[in-house]
Design a protein around this motif. Structure first.
Motif, PDB file in Angstrom:
ATOM      1  N   VAL A   5       0.825  -1.216   0.000  1.00  0.00           N
ATOM      2  CA  VAL A   5       0.000   0.000   0.000  1.00  0.00           C
ATOM      3  C   VAL A   5       0.861   1.269   0.000  1.00  0.00           C
ATOM      4  CG1 VAL A   5      -0.346   0.071   2.511  1.00  0.00           C
ATOM      5  CG2 VAL A   5      -2.066   1.024   1.028  1.00  0.00           C
ATOM      6  N   PHE A   6       2.020   1.255   0.664  1.00  0.00           N
ATOM      7  CA  PHE A   6       2.850   2.475   0.687  1.00  0.00           C
ATOM      8  C   PHE A   6       3.535   2.696  -0.660  1.00  0.00           C
ATOM      9  CE2 PHE A   6       3.356   1.980   5.581  1.00  0.00           C
ATOM     10  CZ  PHE A   6       2.059   2.433   5.749  1.00  0.00           C
ATOM     11  N   ILE A  28       2.866  11.116   5.556  1.00  0.00           N
ATOM     12  CA  ILE A  28       1.430  11.230   5.262  1.00  0.00           C
ATOM     13  C   ILE A  28       0.634  11.042   6.549  1.00  0.00           C
ATOM     14  CG2 ILE A  28       1.703  10.332   2.902  1.00  0.00           C
ATOM     15  CD1 ILE A  28       0.573   7.639   3.945  1.00  0.00           C
ATOM     16  N   LEU A  29      -0.591  11.540   6.546  1.00  0.00           N
ATOM     17  CA  LEU A  29      -1.476  11.235   7.677  1.00  0.00           C
ATOM     18  C   LEU A  29      -1.862   9.760   7.619  1.00  0.00           C
ATOM     19  CD1 LEU A  29      -3.909  14.293   7.888  1.00  0.00           C
ATOM     20  CD2 LEU A  29      -1.955  13.756   9.382  1.00  0.00           C
ATOM     21  N   ASP A  30      -1.760   9.071   8.765  1.00  0.00           N
ATOM     22  CA  ASP A  30      -2.226   7.680   8.838  1.00  0.00           C
ATOM     23  C   ASP A  30      -3.748   7.671   8.717  1.00  0.00           C
ATOM     24  OD1 ASP A  30      -3.168   5.112  10.029  1.00  0.00           O
ATOM     25  OD2 ASP A  30      -1.042   4.825  10.446  1.00  0.00           O
ATOM     26  N   ILE A  31      -4.245   6.720   7.930  1.00  0.00           N
ATOM     27  CA  ILE A  31      -5.692   6.627   7.699  1.00  0.00           C
ATOM     28  C   ILE A  31      -6.452   6.348   8.999  1.00  0.00           C
ATOM     29  CG2 ILE A  31      -5.911   4.156   7.183  1.00  0.00           C
ATOM     30  CD1 ILE A  31      -7.400   5.018   4.599  1.00  0.00           C
ATOM     31  N   SER A  32      -5.779   5.703   9.971  1.00  0.00           N
ATOM     32  CA  SER A  32      -6.493   5.297  11.194  1.00  0.00           C
ATOM     33  C   SER A  32      -6.575   6.410  12.236  1.00  0.00           C
ATOM     34  CB  SER A  32      -5.823   4.065  11.817  1.00  0.00           C
ATOM     35  OG  SER A  32      -4.588   4.433  12.396  1.00  0.00           O
ATOM     36  N   ASN A  86       7.132  -0.598  14.091  1.00  0.00           N
ATOM     37  CA  ASN A  86       6.890  -2.017  14.332  1.00  0.00           C
ATOM     38  C   ASN A  86       7.710  -2.844  13.343  1.00  0.00           C
ATOM     39  OD1 ASN A  86       4.923  -1.347  16.284  1.00  0.00           O
ATOM     40  ND2 ASN A  86       3.374  -1.106  14.693  1.00  0.00           N
ATOM     41  N   GLY A  92       3.396  -6.336  15.594  1.00  0.00           N
ATOM     42  CA  GLY A  92       2.277  -5.504  15.171  1.00  0.00           C
ATOM     43  C   GLY A  92       2.435  -4.882  13.797  1.00  0.00           C
ATOM     44  N   THR A  94       1.904  -4.404  10.094  1.00  0.00           N
ATOM     45  CA  THR A  94       0.902  -4.897   9.137  1.00  0.00           C
ATOM     46  C   THR A  94       1.259  -4.543   7.701  1.00  0.00           C
ATOM     47  OG1 THR A  94      -0.448  -2.907   9.431  1.00  0.00           O
ATOM     48  CG2 THR A  94      -0.986  -4.804  10.817  1.00  0.00           C
ATOM     49  N   VAL A  95       2.051  -3.474   7.514  1.00  0.00           N
ATOM     50  CA  VAL A  95       2.514  -3.120   6.163  1.00  0.00           C
ATOM     51  C   VAL A  95       4.026  -3.339   6.145  1.00  0.00           C
ATOM     52  CG1 VAL A  95       2.696  -1.315   4.418  1.00  0.00           C
ATOM     53  CG2 VAL A  95       0.661  -1.412   5.890  1.00  0.00           C
ATOM     54  N   HIS A  99       8.364   2.160   7.903  1.00  0.00           N
ATOM     55  CA  HIS A  99       7.664   3.403   8.241  1.00  0.00           C
ATOM     56  C   HIS A  99       7.752   3.634   9.743  1.00  0.00           C
ATOM     57  CE1 HIS A  99       4.744   0.149   8.671  1.00  0.00           C
ATOM     58  NE2 HIS A  99       4.140   0.892   9.589  1.00  0.00           N
ATOM     59  N   HIS A 101       5.747   5.594  12.905  1.00  0.00           N
ATOM     60  CA  HIS A 101       4.549   6.307  13.373  1.00  0.00           C
ATOM     61  C   HIS A 101       4.985   7.486  14.237  1.00  0.00           C
ATOM     62  CE1 HIS A 101       1.589   2.957  12.566  1.00  0.00           C
ATOM     63  NE2 HIS A 101       2.704   2.244  12.649  1.00  0.00           N
TER      64      HIS A 101
END
Ligand code: 5GP
Length: 137
Positions: A5-6, A28-32, A86, A92, A94-95, A99, A101
């Protein structure tokens, strides 16, 4: 191999709110949005995670993460920031694309919970210390 996705965001195939971009890094802003302003700082070149990323790229990503955290404090009225990366699904991730956070923290219950369990006393700390120390590159 299917793009993650990135990689799709970097290539403009998926829209995102881009805070920052240079030749090596995007933010970018995290979607969550676990808290308001939750940002992802991402290496443009694909590496699996922090542990697999060359130091020069990792340093560039961390430099941008620091600057974003500073801006979150001054513009969003955040009172703290968590910098989190992560590595591997067990931690944890997932992508599978490096990256970091940058999560601004606010007064009282801002909804993000990070807990650390205390050592229950049966760990052999001298041996653990020695084996990690010996293996460090
Ligand atoms: P991880 O769990 O790998 O540390 O973090 C991956 C992050 O990517 C998650 O916080 C998730 O919300 C975010 N994410 C996944 N898909 C997208 C997307 O399409 N756009 C954006 N902006 N963030 C995404």
């Amino acid at each position: 191999m299917e793009k993650d996705v990135f990689c799709k965001i970097i290539d403009g195939e998926i829209p995102s709110y881009r805070i920052y971009e240079d030749d090596d890094v995007i933010a970018i802003l995290d979607i969550s949005q676990v808290t308001k302003g939750h940002t992802l700082v991402i290496s443009k070149k694909h590496y699996e995670n922090f542990l697999a990323t060359p130091k020069d790229v990792m340093h560039k990503v961390m430099d941008v993460a620091q600057r974003i955290g500073q801006a979150q404090i001054t513009t969003l009225n955040a009172k703290g920031v968590n910098i989190l990366t992560n590595c591997y699904p067990e931690a944890g991730q997932t992508v599978m694309h490096f990256h970091v956070h940058v999560i601004p923290r606010y007064e009282n219950n801002d909804g993000f919970i990070l807990t650390m369990k205390e050592n229950d006393g049966d760990l052999n700390l001298p041996s653990i210390c020695e084996s990690i120390r010996r293996e460090m590159k």
